[in-house]
Write a protein that holds these residues in place. Structure first.
Motif, PDB file in Angstrom:
ATOM      1  N   LEU A  21       0.837  -1.204   0.000  1.00 51.26           N
ATOM      2  CA  LEU A  21       0.000   0.000   0.000  1.00 51.26           C
ATOM      3  C   LEU A  21       0.869   1.250   0.000  1.00 51.26           C
ATOM      4  N   MET A  70       2.524   7.278   5.880  1.00 49.48           N
ATOM      5  CA  MET A  70       2.024   6.280   4.930  1.00 49.48           C
ATOM      6  C   MET A  70       3.034   5.943   3.835  1.00 49.48           C
ATOM      7  N   LEU A 109      -6.619   4.245   2.124  1.00 48.03           N
ATOM      8  CA  LEU A 109      -5.717   3.090   2.215  1.00 48.03           C
ATOM      9  C   LEU A 109      -5.614   2.607   3.659  1.00 48.03           C
ATOM     10  N   SER A 110      -5.569   3.551   4.577  1.00 45.04           N
ATOM     11  CA  SER A 110      -5.479   3.191   5.993  1.00 45.04           C
ATOM     12  C   SER A 110      -6.751   2.464   6.444  1.00 45.04           C
ATOM     13  N   THR A 111      -7.892   2.962   6.004  1.00 39.72           N
ATOM     14  CA  THR A 111      -9.175   2.315   6.323  1.00 39.72           C
ATOM     15  C   THR A 111      -9.222   0.896   5.753  1.00 39.72           C
ATOM     16  N   ALA A 112      -8.834   0.752   4.491  1.00 48.52           N
ATOM     17  CA  ALA A 112      -8.893  -0.567   3.847  1.00 48.52           C
ATOM     18  C   ALA A 112      -7.930  -1.548   4.508  1.00 48.52           C
ATOM     19  N   LEU A 113      -6.774  -1.048   4.925  1.00 49.45           N
ATOM     20  CA  LEU A 113      -5.835  -1.913   5.640  1.00 49.45           C
ATOM     21  C   LEU A 113      -6.458  -2.372   6.959  1.00 49.45           C
ATOM     22  N   GLY A 114      -7.064  -1.441   7.660  1.00 50.86           N
ATOM     23  CA  GLY A 114      -7.742  -1.803   8.909  1.00 50.86           C
ATOM     24  C   GLY A 114      -8.795  -2.877   8.673  1.00 50.86           C
ATOM     25  N   LEU A 115      -9.561  -2.722   7.605  1.00 46.39           N
ATOM     26  CA  LEU A 115     -10.637  -3.676   7.295  1.00 46.39           C
ATOM     27  C   LEU A 115     -10.097  -5.064   6.961  1.00 46.39           C
ATOM     28  N   ARG A 139     -11.907  -1.825  13.361  1.00 45.92           N
ATOM     29  CA  ARG A 139     -11.013  -2.965  13.126  1.00 45.92           C
ATOM     30  C   ARG A 139      -9.565  -2.586  13.424  1.00 45.92           C
ATOM     31  N   ALA A 140      -9.165  -1.416  12.905  1.00 44.70           N
ATOM     32  CA  ALA A 140      -7.794  -0.958  13.127  1.00 44.70           C
ATOM     33  C   ALA A 140      -7.550  -0.701  14.615  1.00 44.70           C
ATOM     34  N   GLY A 171     -13.608   0.275   9.376  1.00 47.30           N
ATOM     35  CA  GLY A 171     -12.148   0.292   9.291  1.00 47.30           C
ATOM     36  C   GLY A 171     -11.523   0.862  10.555  1.00 47.30           C
ATOM     37  N   HIS A 210     -12.010  -4.130  -0.514  1.00 50.14           N
ATOM     38  CA  HIS A 210     -12.460  -3.028   0.346  1.00 50.14           C
ATOM     39  C   HIS A 210     -12.269  -1.683  -0.358  1.00 50.14           C
ATOM     40  N   LEU A 211     -11.149  -1.523  -1.048  1.00 44.95           N
ATOM     41  CA  LEU A 211     -10.898  -0.258  -1.756  1.00 44.95           C
ATOM     42  C   LEU A 211     -11.886  -0.054  -2.897  1.00 44.95           C
TER      43      LEU A 211
END
Lengths: 342, 342
Positions: A251, A274, B251-257, A332-333, A329, A306-307
């Motif tokens: 990512l 990031m 991207l951060s949200t999707a990674l968390g998910l 979960r994070a 998100g 998800h994206l």
């Protein structure tokens, strides 16, 4: 000590004060088996006594006085330096003489050795700190050359292919897969840091034939460098690391690729954080991604889904759906950040 | 001072010692026009004298003695506190009395006012620090109520819709779009920090009708809170921020998910950094994403293309291609990190 109590070194082990009133199950140790990561605070000695990281495990009589480190990049040199601080004597070898020189000059190792054979001579433990392909390639030679009774542990970021090689060695009983979950985007012995592993997880993966003595020695090594030993299996390790380390790398790279010249001037700490991983060594990461290709691919495909959900919701200006995905998100994070030692 | 010299406040302006031997072009100020972000070190006064951040622009005679801040969340309260430290008197209003109380208790504002009308009374500048929809909704009332001659500036994260509203106001000459590029994942006045904007870019976007006096006043406000004013247009701002802020959020949200329960225990600083943004307020971000939907969608689709390339290369175990993509991402990210003030 037995394998069971050796597992009691997870983060916060016993420190949350919960006791399940039963001992932990023995780990499934086949490289294709599954073992869950020990939940924080749930593991205790069979006698109910909580075990604290750094205690040395009480019954553990192994003492690593002399280490042979093969590979003096960031991880190898940092392990060497941290072990030296704990009183071990460290001899090392690296195919690149300049890395060995820097590690020596920085006081990370006691003695630079001229060959792999010299480096593994008369040590209590051999630490293989090379790229994964080199670890796998050198395992048979190291098993032949290393002093009888010495532990052999690697520090590769993917464990299934390494464990598969270890299982087939005549000296499989003394091998343990290892992975200290720490690093930085700048590599080499010049970036080595004796505090790199402080309070970080050091994953230990016994083979199907690993002796309890070898596992105890590997645990001692992890503690010696300031880390928290955590025993699991290779399958689970590679699956989890695909999501927690290998996917974040991809990512970060993709975000870097999307930037246009000048964008950095209108950026804050979010972009900075990031894109940090994108600075990592492409060769090292190519090997990691290929060694864990199936798990990485699975994690990446899930993330892509998800994206794509997000992209579709944004294009439809579906506010409620966007907020719901962002909230999922976030939750979960947050749950995993709570568990994280970082 | 004129608009031209007001642009000379980019990061490192004049400090890299390069002079192009010509003055900077006047900015294209239409909300649908394009202006590039001033390259670092390339802008100087027409007389060749370099301008340093914090100099006040030399000819700038505006002095903001009294501010009216509408909205006392993280950004509004931080701006208020930073302006107070610089000697301004700050009166504020918030629809949520508890936010106003916290901001008062923390010394971020001098005086809590009971209404929007009261808060904009007799001030030199009105700072609109609400969610974007609220900023747009309140602009006509603020323009009617605010003291004659007072600057009106917003701090929204997306600029095109705000500028469109500002352009249509009777008092458009005194309006300037603003966006301090700073924040944190925890919101509200309890997280406010008078150093939040220190050395960060504070983007200023004049409307097609903004007076040079208003732009100078906006620049003074940015400097007053410790930030570096940087003038650009709304189109470019929204395009760049889609890549540098809005995409990283997704991207951060999707990674968390993608994370599974327990994953956090096998994680390091990489995952920690990469999931920080996911903790941000979903409602605030829903509004930002919808307000900038076209640009965000474009950035996300481009990033998805890079991720799909990576997924395909990993599935084919195409080592050279993987290394090449990682190297490209590393180089691109490094170039922008060099430009970043973070």
């Amino acid at each position: 000590m037995d394998v069971r109590s050796a597992r009691c070194q997870g983060r916060n082990c016993g420190r949350r004060g919960r006791s399940h009133g039963r001992s932990a199950p023995a780990p499934e140790r086949s490289p294709v088996g599954r073992a869950s990561i020990p939940p924080a605070g749930s593991l205790r000695h069979a006698d109910g006594r909580a075990e604290h990281p750094g205690s040395g495990g009480g019954t553990n009589s192994v003492t690593l006085r002399r280490l042979g480190v093969i590979g003096t990049g960031l991880i190898g040199a940092s392990i060497a330096g941290a072990a030296r601080r704990s009183g071990a004597r460290v001899q090392a070898f690296d195919l690149a003489p300049e890395r060995l020189e820097i590690a020596t000059a920085r006081g990370m190792i006691d003695e630079a050795r001229a060959s792999l054979e010299d480096a593994v001579e008369a040590v209590d433990a051999v630490v293989l700190a090379m790229p994964i392909a080199a670890i796998i390639h050198s395992l048979p030679a190291v098993d032949t050359l290393a002093a009888p009774g010495s532990l052999i542990v690697d520090v590769g970021s993917v464990k299934r292919p390494v464990l598969e090689s270890m299982e087939g060695l005549p000296g499989a009983r003394r091998t343990v897969g290892g992975h200290p979950i720490a690093g930085r985007e700048t590599g080499g012995p010049a970036s080595a840091d004796i505090d790199l592993f402080r309070d970080k997880p050091f994953v230990l993966v016994p083979t199907s034939r690993t002796s309890s003595t070898a596992l105890a020695a590997a645990r001692e090594l992890a503690e010696m460098v300031g880390a928290r030993p955590l025993v699991t299996d290779a399958e689970l390790h590679d699956e989890v690391l695909a999501r927690t380390s290998h996917l974040p790398q991809l990512l970060s790279t993709a975000l870097g690729l999307t930037l246009e010249p000048g964008d950095g001037r209108l950026s804050g700490s979010g972009l900075h954080d990031m894109t940090r991983l994108a600075s990592s060594d492409p060769e090292v990461w190519r090997d990691i991604l290929i060694a864990n290709d199936d798990r990485v691919s699975e994690a990446l495909r899930r993330c892509l889904a998800h994206l794509n959900r997000l992209a579709d919701a944004i294009e439809r200006r579906a506010g409620e759906e966007i907020a719901r995905i962002l909230t999922e998100g976030k939750d979960r994070a947050a749950a995993e950040r709570m568990e994280s030692p970082a």
